[in-house]
Design an enzyme around this catalytic site. Structure first.
Site, PDB file in Angstrom:
ATOM      1  N   TYR A 108      -2.207  -0.517  10.387  1.00 39.75           N
ATOM      2  CA  TYR A 108      -2.206  -0.951   8.981  1.00 39.75           C
ATOM      3  C   TYR A 108      -0.906  -0.554   8.258  1.00 39.75           C
ATOM      4  O   TYR A 108      -0.286  -1.386   7.581  1.00 39.75           O
ATOM      5  CB  TYR A 108      -3.421  -0.326   8.290  1.00 39.75           C
ATOM      6  CG  TYR A 108      -3.614  -0.661   6.839  1.00 39.75           C
ATOM      7  CD1 TYR A 108      -4.209  -1.858   6.441  1.00 39.75           C
ATOM      8  CD2 TYR A 108      -3.232   0.246   5.841  1.00 39.75           C
ATOM      9  CE1 TYR A 108      -4.416  -2.139   5.091  1.00 39.75           C
ATOM     10  CE2 TYR A 108      -3.441  -0.038   4.496  1.00 39.75           C
ATOM     11  CZ  TYR A 108      -4.030  -1.225   4.125  1.00 39.75           C
ATOM     12  OH  TYR A 108      -4.234  -1.506   2.796  1.00 39.75           O
TER      13      TYR A 108
ATOM     14  N   SER B 296       0.856  -1.204   0.000  1.00 40.53           N
ATOM     15  CA  SER B 296       0.000   0.000   0.000  1.00 40.53           C
ATOM     16  C   SER B 296       0.879   1.236   0.000  1.00 40.53           C
ATOM     17  O   SER B 296       2.011   1.202   0.500  1.00 40.53           O
ATOM     18  CB  SER B 296      -0.868   0.005   1.263  1.00 40.53           C
ATOM     19  OG  SER B 296      -1.494   1.267   1.418  1.00 40.53           O
TER      20      SER B 296
END
Ligand SMILES: NC(=O)c1ccc[n+]([C@@H]2O[C@H](COP(=O)([O-])OP(=O)(O)OC[C@H]3O[C@@H](n4cnc5c(N)ncnc54)[C@H](O)[C@@H]3O)[C@@H](O)[C@H]2O)c1
Length: 266
Positions: free
Chosen positions: A160, A147
């Site tokens: 995350y 990501s």
């Protein structure tokens, strides 16, 4: 200035290749599985939930929780029994529950532990089961979907983001370790992509968002635009590309401060 438009699907030849994608029942994984299937591959979707659209007979769903060692080994065994090879593993299954969008001291233990178990250990589990086979084959490609939040800070992704940066480092580390076995390992870091995961977080923030406008191209990405990058990285066209990361983010990462809105010039 109008936003750029996503192009039609770009295809690569994958006739006869065997591809295992985790979390391909929806979102980015589904687009990756479909793109491989459309280009001739035998595709396996290892997902905890069944897909609503089966995507034709070239994509086979195998029920799998990547947090389970047994599930991961069973899936790999089944693919090997049916095809005797795995050419490409795409580690894609990950979660970002809305309840994780807090500073870390406010994220419940069971939530961050589940994220670790799927988003980090799940990638490791699948790779550990597939690598011995790829070593025997003396070829193979592993793609970790990471990501943009692996590379820079954003509000409330304290669990995350660091786990996603570990997905990048897994690819760098494994890519170096297995290069002499003919195995390439890379990561792909998407910007905001229009998937159920993103829609859930936007809904939590009130639905409306200038998220697309923050990307220099003026829009968020479509899942098939990540799939094209994965197909290229998995192909022989990328034969000298390993142990590295590709940001597929409409230029977002180049802006610097991830959280700051960026006024695009007219
Ligand atoms: N959507 C984005 O904007 C975005 C941006 C950057 C990175 N990513 C990454 O892309 C990947 C896919 O994200 P998405 O937006 O398509 O997510 P999504 O939530 O839309 O889909 C995730 C899929 O993974 C499956 N899954 C969840 N837990 C699983 C488990 N334990 N075992 C097996 N399958 C499981 C789900 O059933 C689902 O099919 C993730 O790694 C995510 O971190 C997404």
């Amino acid at each position: 200035m109008s936003p750029s438009r996503p192009p039609a699907n770009v295809s690569f030849e994958n006739h006869g290749r065997v591809v295992l994608v985790t979390g391909a029942s929806m979102g980015i994984g589904s687009a990756i599985a479909q793109a491989f299937a459309d280009s001739g591959a035998h595709v396996y979707n290892a997902d905890i939930t069944a897909p609503s659209d089966k995507g034709g007979n070239r994509i086979k769903h195998l029920s799998c929780d990547t947090a389970s060692e047994t599930d991961c080994s069973t899936v790999v065994e089944q693919v090997v029994q049916e095809h005797g090879a795995i050419d490409v593993l795409v580690n894609n299954a990950a979660i970002q529950p809305v309840d994780s969008y807090h500073p870390i001291d406010q994220v419940k233990t069971e939530i961050w532990q589940r994220m670790l178990d799927i988003n980090l250990c799940g990638y490791m589990r699948m790779a550990r089961h597939v690598l011995p086979l790829m070593k025997q084959q003396q070829c193979g490609v592993i793609v970790n979907i990471a990501s943009g939040q692996a590379h820079r800070t954003a509000r409330d992704v304290g669990v995350y983001g660091p786990i996603k940066s570990a997905n990048v480092m897994q690819a760098r580390q494994w890519g170096v370790e297995y290069a002499r076995n003919g195995i390439r390992v890379v990561s792909v870091s998407p910007g905001a992509i229009d998937t159920p995961m993103v829609r859930a977080s936007l809904a939590e923030q009130g639905g409306a968002s200038e998220l697309g406008n923050r990307h220099p191209v003026g829009r968020i990405g479509q899942p098939h635009e990540v799939a094209s990058a994965v197909l290229w990285l998995s192909s022989d066209a990328a034969s000298f590309v390993t142990a590295t990361d590709l940001e597929v983010d409409g230029g977002l990462g180049a802006l610097g401060a991830f959280a700051a809105p960026y006024p695009m010039p007219e």
